[in-house]
Motif scaffolding. Structure first.
Motif, PDB file in Angstrom:
ATOM      1  N   ASN A  20       0.845  -1.187   0.000  1.00 38.69           N
ATOM      2  CA  ASN A  20       0.000   0.000   0.000  1.00 38.69           C
ATOM      3  C   ASN A  20       0.884   1.242   0.000  1.00 38.69           C
ATOM      4  O   ASN A  20       1.815   1.345   0.808  1.00 38.69           O
ATOM      5  CB  ASN A  20      -0.898   0.013   1.233  1.00 38.69           C
ATOM      6  CG  ASN A  20      -2.206  -0.718   0.986  1.00 38.69           C
ATOM      7  OD1 ASN A  20      -2.366  -1.389  -0.030  1.00 38.69           O
ATOM      8  ND2 ASN A  20      -3.146  -0.589   1.903  1.00 38.69           N
ATOM      9  N   ALA A  21       0.594   2.167  -0.893  1.00 37.90           N
ATOM     10  CA  ALA A  21       1.435   3.361  -1.021  1.00 37.90           C
ATOM     11  C   ALA A  21       0.593   4.614  -1.175  1.00 37.90           C
ATOM     12  O   ALA A  21      -0.494   4.591  -1.767  1.00 37.90           O
ATOM     13  CB  ALA A  21       2.385   3.220  -2.211  1.00 37.90           C
ATOM     14  N   ILE A  22       1.110   5.717  -0.660  1.00 37.04           N
ATOM     15  CA  ILE A  22       0.531   7.048  -0.859  1.00 37.04           C
ATOM     16  C   ILE A  22       1.488   7.846  -1.735  1.00 37.04           C
ATOM     17  O   ILE A  22       2.704   7.844  -1.506  1.00 37.04           O
ATOM     18  CB  ILE A  22       0.321   7.786   0.481  1.00 37.04           C
ATOM     19  CG1 ILE A  22      -0.612   6.997   1.393  1.00 37.04           C
ATOM     20  CG2 ILE A  22      -0.242   9.187   0.225  1.00 37.04           C
ATOM     21  CD1 ILE A  22      -2.031   6.863   0.893  1.00 37.04           C
ATOM     22  N   LEU A  23       0.955   8.525  -2.735  1.00 38.77           N
ATOM     23  CA  LEU A  23       1.763   9.339  -3.637  1.00 38.77           C
ATOM     24  C   LEU A  23       1.715  10.799  -3.208  1.00 38.77           C
ATOM     25  O   LEU A  23       0.678  11.282  -2.728  1.00 38.77           O
ATOM     26  CB  LEU A  23       1.242   9.216  -5.069  1.00 38.77           C
ATOM     27  CG  LEU A  23       0.987   7.809  -5.616  1.00 38.77           C
ATOM     28  CD1 LEU A  23       0.521   7.897  -7.069  1.00 38.77           C
ATOM     29  CD2 LEU A  23       2.219   6.937  -5.491  1.00 38.77           C
ATOM     30  N   ALA A  24       2.823  11.509  -3.395  1.00 42.70           N
ATOM     31  CA  ALA A  24       2.883  12.921  -3.012  1.00 42.70           C
ATOM     32  C   ALA A  24       3.669  13.718  -4.051  1.00 42.70           C
ATOM     33  O   ALA A  24       4.699  13.259  -4.541  1.00 42.70           O
ATOM     34  CB  ALA A  24       3.531  13.070  -1.633  1.00 42.70           C
ATOM     35  N   ALA A  25       3.175  14.905  -4.360  1.00 40.18           N
ATOM     36  CA  ALA A  25       3.843  15.769  -5.340  1.00 40.18           C
ATOM     37  C   ALA A  25       3.780  17.219  -4.895  1.00 40.18           C
ATOM     38  O   ALA A  25       2.812  17.650  -4.264  1.00 40.18           O
ATOM     39  CB  ALA A  25       3.192  15.614  -6.714  1.00 40.18           C
ATOM     40  N   VAL A  26       4.826  17.955  -5.253  1.00 39.57           N
ATOM     41  CA  VAL A  26       4.906  19.387  -4.933  1.00 39.57           C
ATOM     42  C   VAL A  26       5.217  20.148  -6.220  1.00 39.57           C
ATOM     43  O   VAL A  26       6.033  19.716  -7.035  1.00 39.57           O
ATOM     44  CB  VAL A  26       5.998  19.659  -3.880  1.00 39.57           C
ATOM     45  CG1 VAL A  26       6.309  21.150  -3.794  1.00 39.57           C
ATOM     46  CG2 VAL A  26       5.552  19.143  -2.518  1.00 39.57           C
ATOM     47  N   ILE A  92       5.558   7.541  -1.755  1.00 42.24           N
ATOM     48  CA  ILE A  92       6.273   7.712  -3.021  1.00 42.24           C
ATOM     49  C   ILE A  92       6.154   9.166  -3.462  1.00 42.24           C
ATOM     50  O   ILE A  92       5.043   9.697  -3.598  1.00 42.24           O
ATOM     51  CB  ILE A  92       5.718   6.775  -4.107  1.00 42.24           C
ATOM     52  CG1 ILE A  92       5.813   5.310  -3.650  1.00 42.24           C
ATOM     53  CG2 ILE A  92       6.473   6.965  -5.413  1.00 42.24           C
ATOM     54  CD1 ILE A  92       5.216   4.308  -4.634  1.00 42.24           C
ATOM     55  N   PHE A  93       7.294   9.812  -3.716  1.00 40.09           N
ATOM     56  CA  PHE A  93       7.337  11.240  -4.041  1.00 40.09           C
ATOM     57  C   PHE A  93       7.675  11.441  -5.518  1.00 40.09           C
ATOM     58  O   PHE A  93       8.488  10.704  -6.087  1.00 40.09           O
ATOM     59  CB  PHE A  93       8.346  11.946  -3.142  1.00 40.09           C
ATOM     60  CG  PHE A  93       7.934  11.938  -1.690  1.00 40.09           C
ATOM     61  CD1 PHE A  93       7.249  13.016  -1.148  1.00 40.09           C
ATOM     62  CD2 PHE A  93       8.193  10.838  -0.885  1.00 40.09           C
ATOM     63  CE1 PHE A  93       6.837  12.999   0.177  1.00 40.09           C
ATOM     64  CE2 PHE A  93       7.793  10.813   0.449  1.00 40.09           C
ATOM     65  CZ  PHE A  93       7.110  11.894   0.980  1.00 40.09           C
ATOM     66  N   ASP A  94       7.084  12.476  -6.113  1.00 39.56           N
ATOM     67  CA  ASP A  94       7.136  12.664  -7.560  1.00 39.56           C
ATOM     68  C   ASP A  94       8.381  13.387  -8.048  1.00 39.56           C
ATOM     69  O   ASP A  94       8.479  13.730  -9.217  1.00 39.56           O
ATOM     70  CB  ASP A  94       5.888  13.418  -8.028  1.00 39.56           C
ATOM     71  CG  ASP A  94       5.694  13.334  -9.532  1.00 39.56           C
ATOM     72  OD1 ASP A  94       6.034  12.289 -10.109  1.00 39.56           O
ATOM     73  OD2 ASP A  94       5.225  14.326 -10.133  1.00 39.56           O
ATOM     74  N   ASP A  95       9.332  13.643  -7.185  1.00 38.86           N
ATOM     75  CA  ASP A  95      10.598  14.252  -7.581  1.00 38.86           C
ATOM     76  C   ASP A  95      11.735  13.455  -6.968  1.00 38.86           C
ATOM     77  O   ASP A  95      11.514  12.622  -6.078  1.00 38.86           O
ATOM     78  CB  ASP A  95      10.676  15.707  -7.117  1.00 38.86           C
ATOM     79  CG  ASP A  95       9.693  16.603  -7.852  1.00 38.86           C
ATOM     80  OD1 ASP A  95       9.950  16.931  -9.024  1.00 38.86           O
ATOM     81  OD2 ASP A  95       8.659  16.959  -7.255  1.00 38.86           O
ATOM     82  N   THR A 117      13.030   8.771  -8.882  1.00 36.44           N
ATOM     83  CA  THR A 117      14.198   8.111  -9.473  1.00 36.44           C
ATOM     84  C   THR A 117      14.336   6.682  -8.974  1.00 36.44           C
ATOM     85  O   THR A 117      14.566   5.758  -9.768  1.00 36.44           O
ATOM     86  CB  THR A 117      15.478   8.912  -9.156  1.00 36.44           C
ATOM     87  OG1 THR A 117      15.367  10.216  -9.729  1.00 36.44           O
ATOM     88  CG2 THR A 117      16.708   8.223  -9.726  1.00 36.44           C
ATOM     89  N   ALA A 118      14.188   6.470  -7.664  1.00 39.83           N
ATOM     90  CA  ALA A 118      14.273   5.113  -7.114  1.00 39.83           C
ATOM     91  C   ALA A 118      13.176   4.226  -7.683  1.00 39.83           C
ATOM     92  O   ALA A 118      13.385   3.037  -7.942  1.00 39.83           O
ATOM     93  CB  ALA A 118      14.182   5.158  -5.597  1.00 39.83           C
ATOM     94  N   LYS A 271      11.370  13.836 -16.062  1.00 41.94           N
ATOM     95  CA  LYS A 271      12.072  13.835 -14.774  1.00 41.94           C
ATOM     96  C   LYS A 271      13.033  12.648 -14.646  1.00 41.94           C
ATOM     97  O   LYS A 271      13.216  12.107 -13.562  1.00 41.94           O
ATOM     98  CB  LYS A 271      11.087  13.828 -13.603  1.00 41.94           C
ATOM     99  CG  LYS A 271      10.162  15.040 -13.538  1.00 41.94           C
ATOM    100  CD  LYS A 271       9.267  14.991 -12.309  1.00 41.94           C
ATOM    101  CE  LYS A 271       8.339  16.179 -12.227  1.00 41.94           C
ATOM    102  NZ  LYS A 271       7.464  16.139 -11.031  1.00 41.94           N
ATOM    103  N   LEU A 272      13.643  12.258 -15.760  1.00 44.05           N
ATOM    104  CA  LEU A 272      14.625  11.175 -15.734  1.00 44.05           C
ATOM    105  C   LEU A 272      15.996  11.777 -15.437  1.00 44.05           C
ATOM    106  O   LEU A 272      16.497  12.599 -16.194  1.00 44.05           O
ATOM    107  CB  LEU A 272      14.644  10.443 -17.075  1.00 44.05           C
ATOM    108  CG  LEU A 272      15.437   9.140 -17.156  1.00 44.05           C
ATOM    109  CD1 LEU A 272      14.892   8.098 -16.182  1.00 44.05           C
ATOM    110  CD2 LEU A 272      15.402   8.585 -18.575  1.00 44.05           C
TER     111      LEU A 272
END
Length: 381
Positions: A20-26, A92-95, A117-118, A271-272
């Motif tokens: 189970n994961a929560i995604l986060a972005a800024v 999980i973070f979007d950057d 990246t990970a 974002k690679l």
């Protein structure tokens, strides 16, 4: 003894259980990104699902600056609440997080923290099949881990295996900087030998006089399906990100002028990190010897123009912008508003100063015209 453990361990073991994961972005207020928070989070969810996560929720924030925990305190508290209410073990973070941000977030959330990246490297690890592909993934993973070694092992001991820890972090908790650097040197040396052998092969192939076309494009644009259609091959073509990681080349017959070599290569994504692209230099070496590029585009994707921009920028960073190309607008069988799409295609071609063609790799629509147009273009080079 320790070094041999590094050398022997598998970078590609996977945990079949869903996390189970929560995604986060800024998003920074003073920036004007091509992708909205919602669009970028949607792609991140696709990546997470491909890696084996079960996405339980997501949140985003527009702010003036990144903090030591990536986001503002209030938003971090909201994330903590979501993690608890959904019984999620992974954030999980979007950057790409800085090492400090990652450590701070792990301390605050007391859970596994994965950045974009990970996550991409984890998906790569699942897709690597050849020895060369595995070497490149492991090199990128070690380069990612090296600046994160301070305090990393104690966190990983607590967090266990699974998404984001496939590879060096999973069984090398005792490894220090010296051993990691030594492993990076060894991997780099092995890949230099791979590149040297491939360069000899590619130069020999060049002298054969058979023209070569390489396919590039955003991940999941349909390159492998098109490759299979053109070459009657059975390269893995799945509706998921990075199903192709290794280069495959086949010989096909053109309508009039003889034979053509065509190669399928790894897809690109926004974002690679540059070091990830650099780690795959051996695979991307094929592109440097191409006479012509098929830039395959999923023309039905709402972000198609921006995906094209990402690919073009990546090609420029690899000094491959000099190679002539054709925009191959794939999945034309799924087009609903033909007039609108054709206007979009004309604008894109004009912007990038290149020709285009509509095809459907799935149904074979317009494939004969693609070969005829390619033949004409090659004759004019």
């Amino acid at each position: 003894m320790e070094e041999s453990l590094i050398a022997r361990r598998s970078t590609y073991e996977t945990n079949p259980e869903y996390e189970n994961a929560i995604l986060a972005a800024v998003e920074l207020k003073n920036e004007s990104p091509q992708w909205s928070l919602e669009e970028s989070l949607s792609e991140l969810e696709y990546l997470a699902t491909t890696a084996g996560a079960k996405v339980a929720g997501s949140l985003s924030q527009k702010t003036d600056r990144y903090t030591q925990v990536y986001m503002g305190k209030g938003k971090l508290d909201e994330l903590k609440g979501m993690m608890q209410s959904t019984h999620s073990s992974t954030a999980i973070f979007d950057d790409e997080l800085t090492p400090t941000q990652q450590r701070n977030l792990e301390n605050e959330l007391n859970c596994k923290v994965i950045d974009r990246t990970a996550l991409i490297l984890d998906v790569f690890a699942n897709s690597a099949i050849t020895h060369e592909g595995k070497l490149q993934v492991e090199l990128a993973q070690h380069q990612y881990l090296l600046p994160r070694l301070v305090g990393q092992w104690s966190h990983l001991e607590r967090l266990g295996g699974g998404i984001g820890t496939r590879g060096p972090g999973e069984t090398q908790l005792e490894t220090d900087r010296r051993l990691i650097r030594k492993r990076i040197q060894k991997l780099s040396s092995e890949l230099d030998k791979v590149k040297s052998r491939r360069n000899i092969y590619l130069n020999k192939r060049k002298t054969s006089g058979i023209p070569m076309v390489s396919m590039v494009g955003y991940t999941n644009a349909g390159k492998s399906t098109l490759f299979n259609r053109l070459s009657s091959s059975d390269v893995i073509a799945q509706d998921k990100l990075f199903s192709t990681l290794d280069t495959t080349t086949r010989k096909i017959t053109l309508p009039s002028t003889g034979e053509l070599l065509i190669s399928d290569t790894v897809g690109f994504i926004q974002k690679l990190s540059p070091f990830v692209v650099s780690a795959f230099n051996a695979t991307l070496q094929e592109l440097d010897h191409a006479d012509y590029l098929f830039h395959v585009v999923d023309i039905t994707h709402p972000k198609a123009p921006h995906q094209i921009q990402v690919v073009q920028q990546t090609l420029q960073s690899l000094n491959l912008g000099r190679i002539p190309s054709l925009l191959v607008f794939n999945k034309s069988d799924q087009i609903k508003d033909r007039t609108q799409i054709e206007i979009l295609a004309e604008n894109i071609s004009r912007e990038h100063n290149t020709k285009h063609i509509f095809v459907s790799a799935l149904t074979g629509q317009n494939i004969d015209n693609l070969l005829s147009q390619t033949e004409n273009e090659l004759c004019n080079l």
